[in-house]
Enzyme design. Structure first.
Site, short mmCIF file in Angstrom:
data_model
loop_
_atom_site.label_atom_id
_atom_site.label_comp_id
_atom_site.label_asym_id
_atom_site.label_seq_id
_atom_site.Cartn_x
_atom_site.Cartn_y
_atom_site.Cartn_z
CG LEU A 29 -1.86 -1.21 1.32
CD1 LEU A 29 -2.71 -1.13 2.60
CD2 LEU A 29 -2.77 -1.33 0.10
CG HIS A 33 -3.11 1.21 -2.48
ND1 HIS A 33 -1.75 1.00 -2.54
CD2 HIS A 33 -3.65 0.47 -3.47
CE1 HIS A 33 -1.48 0.15 -3.53
NE2 HIS A 33 -2.61 -0.17 -4.11
N GLY A 143 -9.05 3.73 -8.59
CA GLY A 143 -8.21 4.86 -8.97
C GLY A 143 -8.17 5.12 -10.47
#
Ligand code: AMP
Length: 270
Positions: A29, A33, A143
């Site tokens: 991550l 994120h 995203g």
């Protein structure tokens, strides 16, 4: 934060919840994120983050094996963010459901990464269908860094489920490089080059004007980048953001790029 190690844990935890926000990830991550997770925490009653490196979306076994994994650090980050649930399914939790899911992309979708990574989006869409069935979220946060993925998943999921896909802006580092777990695989020199490529393309996009010979400009830009940074480019194209068709109009368009640096494939859009 509750850690859910299998589907029994998950069903027990979620059966009584509504307005669940879901952030599917493959781990390692980073702030990209984290921006999705923060948006989910803001817009949902409960937030569940999954970490699952999905073998089916890797068209290359080596790429799957070397995909960066860092579960300890990930759990620390998620705990600090006060995420409600982290879901760490085993392969059989995702793929044990007997019903076969056969995804076939339309011919017109076989562009950009779909053209260069055969079977990749079929794997992504399948895992997203399976995860959506298991988690049954109200919202799924994804995203724009993976723009083609976002559009394809949105189309499949919103057509077949009640879950809404919420798109989130690309997060970049201070040198303008889009954050990506794959950046962990780059040495310092390649990271510097990748940042320079991002800045180069941001400026290039700003300078594009109506009535320019875009075909020629993009060909020249490709040549320049290849030579200057010693990269292999899969594609560098201007496409409409609604339907991803090639376009000559700058309005509602983005530059899409995929290239290999040090044998690591990076993608971005501007
Ligand atoms: P991944 O773990 O790479 O599969 O990514 C999980 C989710 O995070 C996907 O929806 C990605 O589009 C999103 N994501 C990855 N990198 C970024 C970034 N730099 N900015 C915003 N979202 C991102």
């Amino acid at each position: 934060m509750k850690t859910l190690l299998n589907n029994i844990d998950l069903n027990e935890a979620l059966f009584d919840n509504s307005n669940i926000g879901f952030v599917p990830t493959m781990g390692s991550l980073h702030d990209g994120h984290i921006s999705l997770i923060k948006k989910s925490l803001k817009l949902s009653n409960r937030t569940i983050v999954s970490i699952f490196v999905n073998p089916k979306q890797f068209n290359n076994k080596k790429d799957y094996k070397k995909y960066p994994r860092n579960i300890k650090k990930d759990l620390k980050i998620l705990k600090k963010l006060k995420v409600d649930y982290v879901y760490l399914p085993r392969i059989k939790d995702i793929y044990k459901a007997k019903n076969k899911i056969k995804i076939k992309l339309n011919k017109k979708d076989e562009i950009l990464c779909a053209k260069y990574r055969k079977g990749h989006f079929e794997g992504v869409i399948e895992v997203m269908i399976r995860l959506t069935k298991i988690v049954n979220p109200s919202k799924i946060f994804m995203g724009e860094k993976d723009f083609q993925q976002l559009l394809l998943v949105k189309r499949y999921i919103e057509k077949n489920f009640r879950s809404k896909i919420i798109s989130c802006k690309t997060i970049r580092d201070k040198n303008r490089l889009a954050l990506s777990s794959r950046n962990n695989l780059l040495n310092k020199n390649s990271l510097t080059k990748a940042s320079a490529i991002a800045r180069n393309l941001i400026i290039f996009k700003k300078k594009l004007l109506k009535n320019m010979n875009l075909k020629n400009l993009f060909l020249m830009k490709k040549k320049e980048l290849k030579k200057k940074y010693n990269i292999k480019i899969d594609y560098l194209e201007l496409r409409n953001t609604k339907n991803l068709r090639l376009t000559k109009k700058i309005k509602n368009a983005k530059i899409f790029v995929a290239y290999y640096i040090d044998k690591v494939r990076l993608i971005d859009n501007f």
